[in-house]
Write a protein that holds these residues in place. Structure first.
Motif, PDB file in Angstrom:
ATOM      1  N   GLN A  29     -46.150  25.869  49.831  1.00 36.84           N
ATOM      2  CA  GLN A  29     -45.222  26.957  49.524  1.00 36.84           C
ATOM      3  C   GLN A  29     -45.513  27.507  48.128  1.00 36.84           C
ATOM      4  OE1 GLN A  29     -40.649  27.012  50.221  1.00 36.84           O
ATOM      5  NE2 GLN A  29     -40.903  26.474  48.069  1.00 36.84           N
ATOM      6  N   GLN A  30     -45.739  26.632  47.165  1.00 37.05           N
ATOM      7  CA  GLN A  30     -46.067  27.081  45.817  1.00 37.05           C
ATOM      8  C   GLN A  30     -47.354  27.902  45.807  1.00 37.05           C
ATOM      9  OE1 GLN A  30     -45.509  24.652  42.007  1.00 37.05           O
ATOM     10  NE2 GLN A  30     -47.686  24.376  42.345  1.00 37.05           N
ATOM     11  N   ASP A  31     -48.285  27.564  46.703  1.00 36.87           N
ATOM     12  CA  ASP A  31     -49.548  28.301  46.788  1.00 36.87           C
ATOM     13  C   ASP A  31     -49.390  29.680  47.428  1.00 36.87           C
ATOM     14  OD1 ASP A  31     -50.828  26.120  45.664  1.00 36.87           O
ATOM     15  OD2 ASP A  31     -51.568  25.340  47.573  1.00 36.87           O
ATOM     16  N   GLY A  32     -48.220  29.955  48.013  1.00 37.27           N
ATOM     17  CA  GLY A  32     -47.992  31.263  48.611  1.00 37.27           C
ATOM     18  C   GLY A  32     -47.956  31.286  50.121  1.00 37.27           C
ATOM     19  N   HIS A  33     -48.028  30.127  50.762  1.00 35.12           N
ATOM     20  CA  HIS A  33     -47.995  30.070  52.218  1.00 35.12           C
ATOM     21  C   HIS A  33     -46.548  30.079  52.725  1.00 35.12           C
ATOM     22  CE1 HIS A  33     -52.306  29.299  52.268  1.00 35.12           C
ATOM     23  NE2 HIS A  33     -52.120  28.344  51.358  1.00 35.12           N
ATOM     24  N   ASP A  34     -46.375  30.502  53.964  1.00 38.65           N
ATOM     25  CA  ASP A  34     -45.070  30.527  54.635  1.00 38.65           C
ATOM     26  C   ASP A  34     -44.922  29.215  55.402  1.00 38.65           C
ATOM     27  OD1 ASP A  34     -42.745  31.054  55.988  1.00 38.65           O
ATOM     28  OD2 ASP A  34     -43.578  32.637  57.254  1.00 38.65           O
ATOM     29  N   VAL A  35     -44.082  28.313  54.897  1.00 37.87           N
ATOM     30  CA  VAL A  35     -44.031  26.940  55.398  1.00 37.87           C
ATOM     31  C   VAL A  35     -42.720  26.675  56.123  1.00 37.87           C
ATOM     32  CG1 VAL A  35     -44.114  24.500  54.763  1.00 37.87           C
ATOM     33  CG2 VAL A  35     -45.510  26.166  53.501  1.00 37.87           C
ATOM     34  N   THR A  36     -42.805  26.014  57.281  1.00 41.76           N
ATOM     35  CA  THR A  36     -41.633  25.540  58.018  1.00 41.76           C
ATOM     36  C   THR A  36     -41.805  24.058  58.295  1.00 41.76           C
ATOM     37  OG1 THR A  36     -41.378  27.685  59.109  1.00 41.76           O
ATOM     38  CG2 THR A  36     -40.208  25.811  60.076  1.00 41.76           C
ATOM     39  N   VAL A  37     -40.802  23.261  57.921  1.00 37.69           N
ATOM     40  CA  VAL A  37     -40.828  21.817  58.149  1.00 37.69           C
ATOM     41  C   VAL A  37     -39.933  21.484  59.338  1.00 37.69           C
ATOM     42  CG1 VAL A  37     -40.339  19.544  57.164  1.00 37.69           C
ATOM     43  CG2 VAL A  37     -41.207  21.382  55.700  1.00 37.69           C
ATOM     44  N   PHE A  38     -40.463  20.695  60.269  1.00 39.79           N
ATOM     45  CA  PHE A  38     -39.710  20.237  61.429  1.00 39.79           C
ATOM     46  C   PHE A  38     -39.402  18.750  61.240  1.00 39.79           C
ATOM     47  CE2 PHE A  38     -42.103  23.869  62.818  1.00 39.79           C
ATOM     48  CZ  PHE A  38     -41.276  24.530  63.712  1.00 39.79           C
TER      49      PHE A  38
END
Length: 386
Positions: A29-38
């Motif tokens: 996320q810090q790198d700029g990616h769109d992250v979703t945690v399951f």
């Protein structure tokens, strides 16, 4: 000199919301990616951890996230001691060791994630992927599409089945750990005088015991607010393990599933049996620590290293990729190293090359740490007989 590849933001799914998953999710996320945690648990994982040894990769990850102070929340054992069966001190080593707070790290890392990106009660049943994208199939049948899926879902990983079909089973090694985590005030004066402020060990014919202080559930490090963490290694045959699982209401006693019994899972009769064994087999200070824990829990010790860390757009990380024995004290550090390496690769290379680089670099590390754990396990007095 290699020029970094321009970062392409990716849609990333992280299956598993424990520390390994949070390491990857917060960095990416810090790198700029769109992250979703399951995360499959409905209530989250706060207050489920104890202490862990902060090694270099963990410090490096926290530094990159701007969380250097999080590693300062810990308890330092001033020396390492070994007891004999009577409870006498037979060896001491004045080497201090600090255990940082698992709970504090979990809460701190989770707070970094964007609102709505950490999904509780979302059990992933299947992962599918090709060379263009990956899909996560939830228990409710919903299918979500991502550029990358990261399996950080532990020793019983669902994601591992996609990366290593037919080669995803753990191997039970013949012994397990009983564990307890008790307020330091629950220890009687005699045992506390021996155990507190020290990293203590005992080696018996059928026991390897250790214990140490860790911070309180909210990161408290003041005297009186800390907790004592004990770990009791014992040989348990596969039939005995199956019996424990079945009598505790678990669906399966298959040791390849890395059987665990959470606090509260152990029936009273089996708990009483464990307490009686502690009084019969352990030095009195350690036996008192076992008796002070009303809800002891268990983790079967297994070995596993995946034949590959990636397949198409799916990546393994932490215990999903390689289960290393707890003797190494390197599980969290290895997961942090995996997350750092993945972040670095995605920031430097096109996607296919990034995943290939991660696979090559981290599989070698996983094999080395796993082999180190096996060597340590062979030193246990009962390891050759199970």
């Amino acid at each position: 000199m290699t020029t970094p590849h321009p970062l392409t933001p990716r849609r990333v799914a992280v299956v598993g919301g424990s520390l390994g998953g949070l390491f990857a999710a917060t960095l990416l996320q810090q790198d700029g990616h769109d992250v979703t945690v399951f995360e499959r648990s409905a209530r989250g994982l706060a207050r489920r951890g104890a202490g862990l040894v902060a090694q270099q990769d963990l410090y490096a990850l926290l530094h990159r996230l701007g969380l250097d102070r999080a590693a300062d929340v810990g308890v330092t054992a001033r020396e390492r001691i070994t007891l004999d069966r009577a409870g006498r001190l037979v060896h001491r080593d004045p080497t201090p060791q600090t255990q940082v707070s698992w709970d504090h790290l979990y809460v701190t890392l989770r707070a970094l994630l964007d609102e709505g990106s950490y999904l509780l009660g979302h059990r992933v049943e299947e992962v599918r992927a090709d060379d263009a994208h990956a899909e996560v199939v939830s228990a409710d049948g919903r299918v979500r599409s991502f550029d990358i899926v990261i399996g950080a879902d532990g020793a019983n990983s669902v994601v591992r089945r996609f990366v290593a079909p037919g080669r995803s089973d753990n191997r039970y090694v013949g012994y397990s750990t009983w564990r307890g985590l008790v307020p330091e005030a629950a220890l009687l004066d005699g045992p506390s005088d021996v155990l507190l402020e020290r990293f203590a060990f005992y080696n018996g014919a059928r026991s390897h015991m250790l214990g140490y202080l860790v911070p309180g559930p909210d990161g408290e490090t003041e005297v009186g607010s800390r907790r004592y963490n004990w770990v009791w290694y014992r040989p348990i045959t596969p039939p005995q393990l199956a019996r424990l699982a079945q009598e505790s209401g678990r669906a399966s006693g298959d040791p390849s599933l890395a059987v665990s019994l959470a606090p509260g899972d152990l029936p009273t009769a089996l708990r009483d049996e464990l307490r009686a064994d502690a009084e019969a087999e352990l030095p009195p200070p350690f036996a008192a620590a076992v008796l002070a824990e009303p809800e002891p829990f268990l983790q079967a010790i297994v070995d596993y290293v995946a034949p590959a860390m990636t397949a198409h757009r799916v990546v393994l990380l932490g215990d999903a990729a390689a289960v290393v024995r707890p003797h190494t004290a390197m599980g969290a550090a290895k997961a942090a190293g995996d997350a750092l390496a993945l972040s670095d690769a995605l920031g430097r290379w096109p996607l296919d090359a990034a995943l290939a680089t991660y696979d090559s670099d981290r599989l070698e590390v996983a094999r080395a740490v796993a082999q180190y754990g096996v060597r340590l396990g062979r030193s246990l007095p009962f390891a050759q007989r199970v």
